[in-house]
Scaffold this motif. Structure first.
Motif, PDB file in Angstrom:
ATOM      1  N   MET A   1       0.796  -1.209  -0.045  1.00  0.00           N
ATOM      2  CA  MET A   1       0.028   0.101  -0.085  1.00  0.00           C
ATOM      3  C   MET A   1       0.947   1.229   0.068  1.00  0.00           C
ATOM      4  O   MET A   1       1.967   1.230   0.742  1.00  0.00           O
ATOM      5  CB  MET A   1      -0.919  -0.306   1.210  1.00  0.00           C
ATOM      6  CG  MET A   1      -0.703   0.598   2.621  1.00  0.00           C
ATOM      7  SD  MET A   1      -1.741   0.408   3.849  1.00  0.00           S
ATOM      8  CE  MET A   1      -1.389  -1.176   4.309  1.00  0.00           C
ATOM      9  N   THR A   2       0.403   2.190  -0.808  1.00  0.00           N
ATOM     10  CA  THR A   2       1.514   3.380  -0.615  1.00  0.00           C
ATOM     11  C   THR A   2       0.978   4.398   0.422  1.00  0.00           C
ATOM     12  O   THR A   2       0.089   4.322   0.909  1.00  0.00           O
ATOM     13  CB  THR A   2       1.025   4.115  -2.354  1.00  0.00           C
ATOM     14  OG1 THR A   2      -0.376   4.653  -2.173  1.00  0.00           O
ATOM     15  CG2 THR A   2       1.033   3.199  -3.416  1.00  0.00           C
ATOM     16  N   ILE A   3       1.942   5.232   0.634  1.00  0.00           N
ATOM     17  CA  ILE A   3       1.710   6.186   1.802  1.00  0.00           C
ATOM     18  C   ILE A   3       0.674   6.969   1.415  1.00  0.00           C
ATOM     19  O   ILE A   3      -0.261   7.390   2.380  1.00  0.00           O
ATOM     20  CB  ILE A   3       3.125   7.165   1.896  1.00  0.00           C
ATOM     21  CG1 ILE A   3       4.236   6.134   2.194  1.00  0.00           C
ATOM     22  CG2 ILE A   3       2.824   7.954   2.915  1.00  0.00           C
ATOM     23  CD1 ILE A   3       4.128   5.225   3.630  1.00  0.00           C
TER      24      ILE A   3
ATOM     25  N   ALA B   1      -7.502  -3.931  12.169  1.00  0.00           N
ATOM     26  CA  ALA B   1      -8.918  -4.426  11.516  1.00  0.00           C
ATOM     27  C   ALA B   1      -9.827  -4.430  12.433  1.00  0.00           C
ATOM     28  O   ALA B   1      -9.816  -4.047  13.403  1.00  0.00           O
ATOM     29  CB  ALA B   1      -8.185  -6.073  11.529  1.00  0.00           C
ATOM     30  N   PHE B   2     -11.073  -4.803  11.879  1.00  0.00           N
ATOM     31  CA  PHE B   2     -12.377  -4.811  12.604  1.00  0.00           C
ATOM     32  C   PHE B   2     -11.961  -5.324  13.928  1.00  0.00           C
ATOM     33  O   PHE B   2     -11.401  -6.439  14.199  1.00  0.00           O
ATOM     34  CB  PHE B   2     -13.424  -5.614  11.752  1.00  0.00           C
ATOM     35  CG  PHE B   2     -14.610  -5.783  12.390  1.00  0.00           C
ATOM     36  CD1 PHE B   2     -15.534  -4.704  12.218  1.00  0.00           C
ATOM     37  CD2 PHE B   2     -14.847  -6.854  13.249  1.00  0.00           C
ATOM     38  CE1 PHE B   2     -16.777  -4.656  12.743  1.00  0.00           C
ATOM     39  CE2 PHE B   2     -16.082  -6.638  13.785  1.00  0.00           C
ATOM     40  CZ  PHE B   2     -17.186  -5.798  13.499  1.00  0.00           C
TER      41      PHE B   2
ATOM     42  N   SER C   1     -10.286  -4.583   7.088  1.00  0.00           N
ATOM     43  CA  SER C   1      -8.897  -4.215   7.626  1.00  0.00           C
ATOM     44  C   SER C   1      -8.309  -2.954   6.666  1.00  0.00           C
ATOM     45  O   SER C   1      -8.859  -2.837   5.734  1.00  0.00           O
ATOM     46  CB  SER C   1      -8.116  -5.506   7.580  1.00  0.00           C
ATOM     47  OG  SER C   1      -7.591  -5.794   6.328  1.00  0.00           O
ATOM     48  N   VAL C   2      -7.470  -2.385   7.293  1.00  0.00           N
ATOM     49  CA  VAL C   2      -6.734  -1.261   6.660  1.00  0.00           C
ATOM     50  C   VAL C   2      -6.231  -1.866   5.499  1.00  0.00           C
ATOM     51  O   VAL C   2      -6.578  -1.070   4.209  1.00  0.00           O
ATOM     52  CB  VAL C   2      -5.668  -0.383   7.547  1.00  0.00           C
ATOM     53  CG1 VAL C   2      -5.327   0.409   6.781  1.00  0.00           C
ATOM     54  CG2 VAL C   2      -6.627   0.173   8.672  1.00  0.00           C
ATOM     55  N   PRO C   3      -5.481  -2.850   5.307  1.00  0.00           N
ATOM     56  CA  PRO C   3      -5.094  -3.288   3.949  1.00  0.00           C
ATOM     57  C   PRO C   3      -6.011  -3.553   3.051  1.00  0.00           C
ATOM     58  O   PRO C   3      -6.061  -3.068   1.855  1.00  0.00           O
ATOM     59  CB  PRO C   3      -4.108  -4.535   4.380  1.00  0.00           C
ATOM     60  CG  PRO C   3      -3.866  -4.441   5.816  1.00  0.00           C
ATOM     61  CD  PRO C   3      -5.195  -3.645   6.493  1.00  0.00           C
ATOM     62  N   ALA C   4      -7.141  -4.359   3.497  1.00  0.00           N
ATOM     63  CA  ALA C   4      -8.306  -4.789   2.448  1.00  0.00           C
ATOM     64  C   ALA C   4      -8.945  -3.499   1.967  1.00  0.00           C
ATOM     65  O   ALA C   4      -9.234  -3.269   0.712  1.00  0.00           O
ATOM     66  CB  ALA C   4      -9.231  -5.651   3.135  1.00  0.00           C
ATOM     67  N   ILE C   5      -9.162  -2.459   2.762  1.00  0.00           N
ATOM     68  CA  ILE C   5      -9.688  -1.166   2.455  1.00  0.00           C
ATOM     69  C   ILE C   5      -8.715  -0.367   1.367  1.00  0.00           C
ATOM     70  O   ILE C   5      -9.157  -0.057   0.445  1.00  0.00           O
ATOM     71  CB  ILE C   5     -10.049  -0.288   3.553  1.00  0.00           C
ATOM     72  CG1 ILE C   5     -11.077  -0.755   4.265  1.00  0.00           C
ATOM     73  CG2 ILE C   5     -10.470   1.232   3.267  1.00  0.00           C
ATOM     74  CD1 ILE C   5     -11.568  -0.301   5.760  1.00  0.00           C
TER      75      ILE C   5
END
Length: 81
Positions: free
Chosen positions: A1-3, A29-30, A66-70
């Motif tokens: 993921m980019t900044i 994450a949730f 989760s933040v990565p999934a979003i």
């Protein structure tokens, strides 16, 4: 993921959950913080749709937990940053 994507997602999630952005880490994450419960999750989804102009249908709601999934979904969907 980019900044850039993470920074925008971090601010959006923090606003939706009404928490300090520092609590929204790249691994969050949730359920990772008490504010990210089922109601908080819907707030995140609604704000994502509004802020990034991306559709989130019922099938996706359960996968964006989760933040990565979003970040990945916003990036792949061409959401406006």
């Amino acid at each position: 993921m980019t900044i850039d994507i993470f920074d925008d997602i971090q601010k959006t999630i923090a606003e939706a959950l009404q928490v300090d952005p520092e609590l929204v880490t790249p691994e969050l994450a949730f359920g990772g913080i008490k504010q990210w419960d089922s109601m908080g999750h819907m707030g995140i989804i609604i704000l994502l749709e509004e802020r990034f102009g991306i559709p989130v249908d019922a099938d996706l709601i359960g996968t964006l937990t989760s933040v990565p999934a979003i970040c990945e979904y916003v990036s792949k969907s061409g959401g406006k940053l």
